[in-house]
Design a protein around this motif. Structure first.
Motif, PDB file in Angstrom:
ATOM      1  N   THR A 184      37.836  49.752  42.205  1.00  0.00           N
ATOM      2  CA  THR A 184      36.729  50.379  41.474  1.00  0.00           C
ATOM      3  C   THR A 184      37.051  50.512  39.990  1.00  0.00           C
ATOM      4  O   THR A 184      36.249  50.141  39.125  1.00  0.00           O
ATOM      5  N   ILE A 185      38.238  51.044  39.692  1.00  0.00           N
ATOM      6  CA  ILE A 185      38.619  51.267  38.294  1.00  0.00           C
ATOM      7  C   ILE A 185      38.800  49.936  37.566  1.00  0.00           C
ATOM      8  O   ILE A 185      38.481  49.810  36.387  1.00  0.00           O
ATOM      9  N   ARG A 186      39.280  48.931  38.272  1.00  0.00           N
ATOM     10  CA  ARG A 186      39.418  47.605  37.669  1.00  0.00           C
ATOM     11  C   ARG A 186      38.052  47.048  37.266  1.00  0.00           C
ATOM     12  O   ARG A 186      37.880  46.490  36.177  1.00  0.00           O
ATOM     13  N   ALA A 187      37.060  47.188  38.137  1.00  0.00           N
ATOM     14  CA  ALA A 187      35.709  46.712  37.825  1.00  0.00           C
ATOM     15  C   ALA A 187      35.119  47.480  36.644  1.00  0.00           C
ATOM     16  O   ALA A 187      34.475  46.890  35.760  1.00  0.00           O
ATOM     17  N   TYR A 188      35.348  48.776  36.622  1.00  0.00           N
ATOM     18  CA  TYR A 188      34.833  49.646  35.550  1.00  0.00           C
ATOM     19  C   TYR A 188      35.452  49.287  34.197  1.00  0.00           C
ATOM     20  O   TYR A 188      34.737  49.116  33.198  1.00  0.00           O
ATOM     21  N   THR A 189      36.776  49.148  34.135  1.00  0.00           N
ATOM     22  CA  THR A 189      37.443  48.841  32.872  1.00  0.00           C
ATOM     23  C   THR A 189      37.178  47.395  32.425  1.00  0.00           C
ATOM     24  O   THR A 189      37.080  47.117  31.235  1.00  0.00           O
ATOM     25  N   LYS A 190      37.041  46.486  33.382  1.00  0.00           N
ATOM     26  CA  LYS A 190      36.716  45.092  33.044  1.00  0.00           C
ATOM     27  C   LYS A 190      35.349  45.019  32.371  1.00  0.00           C
ATOM     28  O   LYS A 190      35.154  44.270  31.399  1.00  0.00           O
ATOM     29  N   TYR A 191      34.407  45.811  32.869  1.00  0.00           N
ATOM     30  CA  TYR A 191      33.060  45.848  32.301  1.00  0.00           C
ATOM     31  C   TYR A 191      33.101  46.305  30.842  1.00  0.00           C
ATOM     32  O   TYR A 191      32.520  45.660  29.952  1.00  0.00           O
TER      33      TYR A 191
END
Length: 279
Positions: A85-92
């Protein structure tokens, strides 16, 4: 600066604000179930960091400290879920140049790989034979397990079917794939179709609700007509598995069907079509 102006983003924002914008963006392309998971995980992440913390000040150290915090009370599977989840959020937000976090470094703990549970043809026959199709609620269970085995559908996809999705002259229907939201065709055999016709003969006489499968009536709520939930089928599976002496869960039928096709000469393209995978 030009990019920020064109997207309507302010020069700075709090973690809470950035999460709300991220969730709004995700709601366009992801399933409601995934959105809910993202919301819950990021809410806990924001609480840990402090809601007034600004996105621009977020670092990989903050994320690593949060992951260490999760180790005290969460399973490795849950920790991996948070990492994703955090990876998707920071990638965005990295794409919008609102954070310098190295999102590709965000990883959860390594979990030893194990073979997924799957139903064998012999086990499926035992499940089918244990259910009496002359009794309506056992017929309901039997039909559900046959459809799971025949079609390779996810349990959520099966539970979302309506009466209007079924044409009694055809042994197939179109469904919306739960993850990719793409239409695909699922098919079943003649034995399953006979169970379906038998079931519909009773189901359509009960009420005019749109759901193909409904929650069994409760003594206190005799007239309720609600959609049968995945959780109910999971409970039925566990109970049946306890009686028969082997592990049963709805997803095991999907894995079992893929193993069965593979063992009988199918290749990865057949598996892809049955499972509804995009690749």
């Amino acid at each position: 600066p030009v990019r920020l102006f064109s997207t309507g983003l302010s020069c700075s924002m709090t973690i809470d604000e950035s999460i709300n914008l991220f969730i709004r963006s995700c709601s366009i392309r992801l399933s409601p179930r995934t959105i809910k998971t993202y919301q819950n995980n990021l809410k806990k992440f924001a609480t840990y960091l402090g809601s007034e913390k600004e996105l621009e000040s977020l670092t990989n150290w903050d994320i690593e400290n949060f992951q260490i915090h999760l180790q005290t009370g969460y399973s490795e599977k849950t920790q991996n879920n948070y990492a994703s989840t955090i990876r998707a959020y920071t990638k965005y937000w990295y794409a919008y140049r609102k954070t310098t976090v190295a999102w590709e470094l965000i990883k959860g703990p390594r979990i030893p790989e194990k073979l997924a549970n799957f139903i064998t043809p012999d086990n499926f026959e035992k499940i089918s034979e244990s259910l009496d199709e002359n009794e309506y609620y056992q017929l309901t269970k039997k039909l559900i397990f046959h459809l799971l085995w025949n079609t390779g559908m996810r349990i959520g996809e099966l539970m979302s079917l309506n009466l209007s999705d079924i044409d009694t002259t055809k042994t197939y229907t179109h469904i919306m794939t739960e993850k990719s939201r793409k239409l695909r065709v699922v098919m079943w055999n003649e034995q399953c179709h006979k169970l379906l016709i038998r079931y519909l003969g009773v189901r359509v006489c009960l009420n005019q609700g749109p759901e193909l499968f409904q929650t069994p009536p409760h003594p206190r709520y005799k007239d309720r007509t609600t959609r049968l939930t995945s959780r109910s089928v999971q409970r039925w599976s566990r109970e049946l598995g306890t009686i028969l002496g082997f592990r049963v869960n709805p997803h095991a039928f999907r894995h079992g069907k893929c193993h069965y096709v593979l063992a009988n000469g199918g290749d990865r393209h057949h598996i892809q079509a049955i499972a509804g995978h995009s690749s």
